[in-house]
Motif scaffolding. Sequence first.
Motif, PDB file in Angstrom:
ATOM      1  N   ALA A 226       0.721  -1.561   0.094  1.00  0.00           N
ATOM      2  CA  ALA A 226      -0.030   0.228  -0.428  1.00  0.00           C
ATOM      3  C   ALA A 226       1.105   1.238   0.302  1.00  0.00           C
ATOM      4  CB  ALA A 226      -0.227   0.113   1.001  1.00  0.00           C
ATOM      5  N   ARG A 227       2.405   1.186   0.264  1.00  0.00           N
ATOM      6  CA  ARG A 227       3.281   2.212   0.607  1.00  0.00           C
ATOM      7  C   ARG A 227       3.572   2.591  -0.776  1.00  0.00           C
ATOM      8  NH1 ARG A 227       2.982   2.349   6.088  1.00  0.00           N
ATOM      9  NH2 ARG A 227       3.792   0.531   7.046  1.00  0.00           N
ATOM     10  N   PHE A 228       3.520   1.124  -2.063  1.00  0.00           N
ATOM     11  CA  PHE A 228       4.099   2.482  -2.969  1.00  0.00           C
ATOM     12  C   PHE A 228       2.822   2.309  -3.981  1.00  0.00           C
ATOM     13  CE2 PHE A 228       7.711  -0.091  -0.929  1.00  0.00           C
ATOM     14  CZ  PHE A 228       8.043   0.397  -1.347  1.00  0.00           C
ATOM     15  N   ASP A 229       1.617   2.601  -3.688  1.00  0.00           N
ATOM     16  CA  ASP A 229       0.609   3.484  -5.164  1.00  0.00           C
ATOM     17  C   ASP A 229       0.726   2.344  -6.115  1.00  0.00           C
ATOM     18  OD1 ASP A 229      -0.146   5.291  -2.625  1.00  0.00           O
ATOM     19  OD2 ASP A 229       1.177   6.022  -3.355  1.00  0.00           O
ATOM     20  N   GLY A 230       0.484   1.144  -5.835  1.00  0.00           N
ATOM     21  CA  GLY A 230       0.283   0.186  -7.153  1.00  0.00           C
ATOM     22  C   GLY A 230       2.135   0.199  -8.370  1.00  0.00           C
ATOM     23  N   ALA A 231       3.239   0.681  -7.463  1.00  0.00           N
ATOM     24  CA  ALA A 231       4.404   1.572  -8.457  1.00  0.00           C
ATOM     25  C   ALA A 231       4.599   0.161  -9.214  1.00  0.00           C
ATOM     26  CB  ALA A 231       5.366   2.102  -7.979  1.00  0.00           C
ATOM     27  N   ARG A 232       4.202  -0.779 -10.041  1.00  0.00           N
ATOM     28  CA  ARG A 232       4.577  -1.910 -10.507  1.00  0.00           C
ATOM     29  C   ARG A 232       5.927  -2.068 -11.875  1.00  0.00           C
ATOM     30  NH1 ARG A 232       0.514  -6.979 -10.468  1.00  0.00           N
ATOM     31  NH2 ARG A 232      -1.107  -5.435  -9.818  1.00  0.00           N
ATOM     32  N   GLU A 233       6.361  -0.533 -11.668  1.00  0.00           N
ATOM     33  CA  GLU A 233       7.597  -0.583 -12.815  1.00  0.00           C
ATOM     34  C   GLU A 233       8.906  -0.918 -11.859  1.00  0.00           C
ATOM     35  OE1 GLU A 233       6.785   3.366 -10.979  1.00  0.00           O
ATOM     36  OE2 GLU A 233       5.927   2.042 -12.006  1.00  0.00           O
ATOM     37  N   MET A 234       8.811  -0.705 -10.525  1.00  0.00           N
ATOM     38  CA  MET A 234      10.007  -1.067  -9.430  1.00  0.00           C
ATOM     39  C   MET A 234       9.877  -2.800  -8.969  1.00  0.00           C
ATOM     40  SD  MET A 234      10.345   0.947  -5.798  1.00  0.00           S
ATOM     41  CE  MET A 234      11.532  -0.166  -4.984  1.00  0.00           C
ATOM     42  N   PRO A 235      11.095  -3.754  -9.927  1.00  0.00           N
ATOM     43  CA  PRO A 235      11.200  -5.233  -9.724  1.00  0.00           C
ATOM     44  C   PRO A 235      10.646  -5.413  -8.158  1.00  0.00           C
ATOM     45  CG  PRO A 235      13.455  -4.491 -10.390  1.00  0.00           C
ATOM     46  CD  PRO A 235      12.410  -3.030  -9.685  1.00  0.00           C
ATOM     47  N   GLU A 236      11.031  -4.967  -7.374  1.00  0.00           N
ATOM     48  CA  GLU A 236      10.663  -5.686  -5.626  1.00  0.00           C
ATOM     49  C   GLU A 236       9.227  -5.200  -5.412  1.00  0.00           C
ATOM     50  OE1 GLU A 236      14.496  -4.852  -4.970  1.00  0.00           O
ATOM     51  OE2 GLU A 236      12.865  -3.950  -6.036  1.00  0.00           O
ATOM     52  N   VAL A 237       8.132  -4.673  -5.992  1.00  0.00           N
ATOM     53  CA  VAL A 237       6.576  -4.666  -6.502  1.00  0.00           C
ATOM     54  C   VAL A 237       6.538  -5.049  -6.865  1.00  0.00           C
ATOM     55  CG1 VAL A 237       4.791  -2.295  -6.669  1.00  0.00           C
ATOM     56  CG2 VAL A 237       6.716  -2.010  -5.581  1.00  0.00           C
ATOM     57  N   ALA A 238       6.480  -5.494  -8.533  1.00  0.00           N
ATOM     58  CA  ALA A 238       6.175  -6.152  -9.332  1.00  0.00           C
ATOM     59  C   ALA A 238       5.881  -7.677  -8.758  1.00  0.00           C
ATOM     60  CB  ALA A 238       7.450  -6.500 -10.753  1.00  0.00           C
ATOM     61  N   ARG A 239       7.704  -7.998  -8.049  1.00  0.00           N
ATOM     62  CA  ARG A 239       7.539  -9.133  -7.212  1.00  0.00           C
ATOM     63  C   ARG A 239       6.326  -9.896  -6.227  1.00  0.00           C
ATOM     64  NH1 ARG A 239      13.459  -8.994  -8.933  1.00  0.00           N
ATOM     65  NH2 ARG A 239      13.784  -7.975  -6.376  1.00  0.00           N
ATOM     66  N   ALA A 240       6.672  -8.796  -5.814  1.00  0.00           N
ATOM     67  CA  ALA A 240       5.042  -8.236  -4.477  1.00  0.00           C
ATOM     68  C   ALA A 240       3.676  -9.174  -5.018  1.00  0.00           C
ATOM     69  CB  ALA A 240       5.494  -7.494  -3.383  1.00  0.00           C
ATOM     70  N   PHE A 241       3.668  -7.822  -6.326  1.00  0.00           N
ATOM     71  CA  PHE A 241       2.245  -7.959  -6.843  1.00  0.00           C
ATOM     72  C   PHE A 241       2.459  -9.413  -7.133  1.00  0.00           C
ATOM     73  CE2 PHE A 241       1.627  -3.716  -6.808  1.00  0.00           C
ATOM     74  CZ  PHE A 241       0.325  -3.527  -6.186  1.00  0.00           C
TER      75      PHE A 241
END
Length: 249
Positions: A226-241
């Motif tokens: 939630a702290r990243f507002d869906g910023a899927r371009e970051m590898p860590e965020v993409a892996r989390a999603f």
Amino acid sequence: MGALVQLMRGELGQSRSLSDEAIALAARVGHVPSVAHAAWYRAELGHILGDVAEAETRARETLAVASEKGIAHYAAWAVMLLGWAMVTRGDADAGLAKMEEGRVALRATDNQYHMPHRLTVRAQALAAAGRTDAARDAIDEALASVARTGEVWYQPEVLRLKAEILQAAPASDLAAAQRCLEQALAAARGHGATFWELRAAVTLAGLLAAQGRPASARGVLAPALARFDGAREMPEVARAFALLDRLPV
């Protein structure tokens, strides 16, 4: 250091931009220690992000300047990171020998700056080479250096990596790994380090999911994402999603 601060806040683009500015400014001013320092910080950033090519290139730049000008601690750091890169690329024996060369050289300087990171790099190399017992000792040494130096900025990642080492051991200790990850999450939140928080959350969620606890895994991942507002371009965020999408509802 500003680039690393931005990274811990989850601002990957800003982190790289600040690093680029530091490298350009150091070159323009021509202050040799600053040139080495800026190159090293970019190497460190590359390592943290798992970019072996970037880390290796910048470590070589650091080593060239440091060797020419006799800046021993920068040279030692660079040699250690080059050893990690060699192990990561599959040359375990030569890489560990290079790592040890750098560690011995660093000890001779008695320089403690960013020591938790240096020691964690060694633990990662040992783990990648399958030296599990040595890796566990090395990561404990890295944790001890956090207390000794007061450099808590890397503490959440040291704890997370210790959990990974514990999980990968032949006699894996999942309970201890989970405790480390919970400590990593608490430390990251305490420091306001959303990047470390997300990394720890992904690792912990993976462990919980493997234990058949998808609801608990979602409960860990959702607040961090939630702290990243869906910023899927970051590898860590993409892996989390990606992990979140695989979890049963």
